[in-house]
Design a protein around this motif. Structure first.
Motif, PDB file in Angstrom:
ATOM      1  N   GLY A 157      -7.482  -2.379  -4.087  1.00 30.43           N
ATOM      2  CA  GLY A 157      -6.880  -2.100  -2.795  1.00 30.43           C
ATOM      3  C   GLY A 157      -7.850  -2.338  -1.646  1.00 30.43           C
ATOM      4  O   GLY A 157      -7.499  -2.962  -0.631  1.00 30.43           O
ATOM      5  N   GLU A 158      -9.085  -1.845  -1.773  1.00 34.25           N
ATOM      6  CA  GLU A 158     -10.081  -2.013  -0.721  1.00 34.25           C
ATOM      7  C   GLU A 158     -10.426  -3.493  -0.520  1.00 34.25           C
ATOM      8  O   GLU A 158     -10.610  -3.948   0.615  1.00 34.25           O
ATOM      9  N   ARG A 160       0.812  -1.222   0.000  1.00 34.98           N
ATOM     10  CA  ARG A 160       0.000   0.000   0.000  1.00 34.98           C
ATOM     11  C   ARG A 160       0.841   1.266   0.000  1.00 34.98           C
ATOM     12  O   ARG A 160       0.457   2.297  -0.549  1.00 34.98           O
ATOM     13  N   THR A 217      -2.609   5.108 -10.056  1.00 34.34           N
ATOM     14  CA  THR A 217      -3.577   5.753  -9.167  1.00 34.34           C
ATOM     15  C   THR A 217      -4.811   6.249  -9.910  1.00 34.34           C
ATOM     16  O   THR A 217      -5.880   6.410  -9.300  1.00 34.34           O
ATOM     17  N   THR A 264      -8.073   0.458  -9.474  1.00 34.12           N
ATOM     18  CA  THR A 264      -7.080   0.505  -8.399  1.00 34.12           C
ATOM     19  C   THR A 264      -7.710   0.640  -7.012  1.00 34.12           C
ATOM     20  O   THR A 264      -7.359  -0.122  -6.098  1.00 34.12           O
ATOM     21  N   PRO A 265      -8.643   1.580  -6.790  1.00 32.79           N
ATOM     22  CA  PRO A 265      -9.246   1.683  -5.445  1.00 32.79           C
ATOM     23  C   PRO A 265      -9.977   0.414  -5.029  1.00 32.79           C
ATOM     24  O   PRO A 265      -9.871  -0.019  -3.872  1.00 32.79           O
ATOM     25  N   TYR A 266     -10.700  -0.198  -5.965  1.00 33.01           N
ATOM     26  CA  TYR A 266     -11.469  -1.392  -5.627  1.00 33.01           C
ATOM     27  C   TYR A 266     -10.543  -2.553  -5.258  1.00 33.01           C
ATOM     28  O   TYR A 266     -10.783  -3.273  -4.280  1.00 33.01           O
TER      29      TYR A 266
END
Length: 293
Positions: free
Chosen positions: A136-137, A54, A127, A132-134
């Motif tokens: 990582g989450e 992360r 980024t 990318t956000p999904y």
């Protein structure tokens, strides 16, 4: 000198026993801190690992070479592949480890993913990429599910793992597959160019320029597909034609050398001997004897 590469369960745990759990998660710092932020070269006999970085940066030993990375990054490492890591001291991330036989068989059919999962992969997640956000989450959620549930994780865990791997594959693996396809086309074009121009003894830089790539990249393509550099491919094409002329053309060695673009017969003989293992005259005599000529 050959150096034995240790095979571990988890890194540093030299045991042949198979654990009862099928999935495990821990922070990258918890183990790498104990080893000076470096996980030396090793492999796992039956474990598949997903590293989710992360924050921070480092290097990953993949395919015998160190590859630098900067978070956010996802690295997958299948069983029996040598790997290692060097992390910055501010690294933040997790290592998710599962029994390799448990997950790949449950993955849905998807062109290319089986091959993609069979080798270590480092995927940097831009980024600005919508996935990318999904990813990582979801990896954070997977880590939490594992650490909170012990050896009885949620039934949702496998579904989350599968969707995450498919998204990472789509982000990096499909790009790799497309690049592989382009490399195959380049190699076929290279072969055509060599066949058309081997008598001119053109340097590797000529072929790289014609194909619009660097010499380094072209050699990488040649090694990946043919297992040898471009210079070797050119030499082998010259030698192949020389052998044919020596046996079947009924011309002198000087004429063979002339026809292949060699101004000096002595240089041709040295070139041929170096690549064929014997002189042109001896090669011709041997082959004609074998043919009954």
């Amino acid at each position: 000198m050959n150096t034995r590469v240790p095979t571990y369960a988890l890194y540093g745990e030299d045991t042949a026993e198979i654990p009862e759990f099928w999935v495990h998660a821990e922070s990258i710092a918890s183990r790498s801190r104990l080893h000076g932020w470096e996980i030396k070269r090793h492999r796992h006999a039956c474990l598949f690992q997903i590293l989710h970085i992360r924050h921070g940066k480092g290097e990953a030993l993949i395919g015998g070479e160190w590859h630098p990375f900067t978070a956010p990054v996802v690295i997958v490492v299948p069983e029996r592949h040598e790997h290692g890591f060097r992390f910055s001291t501010d690294v933040d991330g997790a290592v998710i480890t599962l029994m390799s036989k448990r997950l790949p068989a449950r993955l849905p059919a998807h062109k290319g993913i089986a091959e993609w999962l069979s080798h270590p992969r480092l995927t940097e997640m831009p980024t600005d990429h919508p996935d990318t956000p999904y990813i990582g989450e979801t990896l954070n959620r997977i880590e939490g599910e594992i650490t909170q549930a012990g050896n009885s994780p949620s039934p949702l865990l496998e579904a989350m793992l599968i969707s995450t791997l498919l998204l990472v594959f789509r982000m990096g693996g499909m790009t790799d597959a497309m690049e592989s396809g382009r490399d195959q086309v380049r190699f076929e074009q290279l072969t055509t160019l060599i066949n058309d121009g081997f008598r001119s003894h053109r340097p590797v830089t000529f072929y790289a320029r014609e194909l619009g790539v660097s010499v380094t990249h072209l050699n990488r393509v040649a090694r990946a597909i043919a297992g040898k550099p471009v210079s070797r491919l050119i030499a082998e094409r010259i030698i192949s034609e020389a052998k044919r002329d020596l046996v079947f053309a009924g011309i002198t060695i000087q004429q063979v050398a002339d026809g292949l673009g060699f101004e000096d017969q002595a240089y041709f003989s040295r070139f041929f001997s170096r690549h064929a293992g014997l002189s042109p005259a001896r090669y011709r005599d041997r082959e004609r004897t074998l043919l009954g000529g």
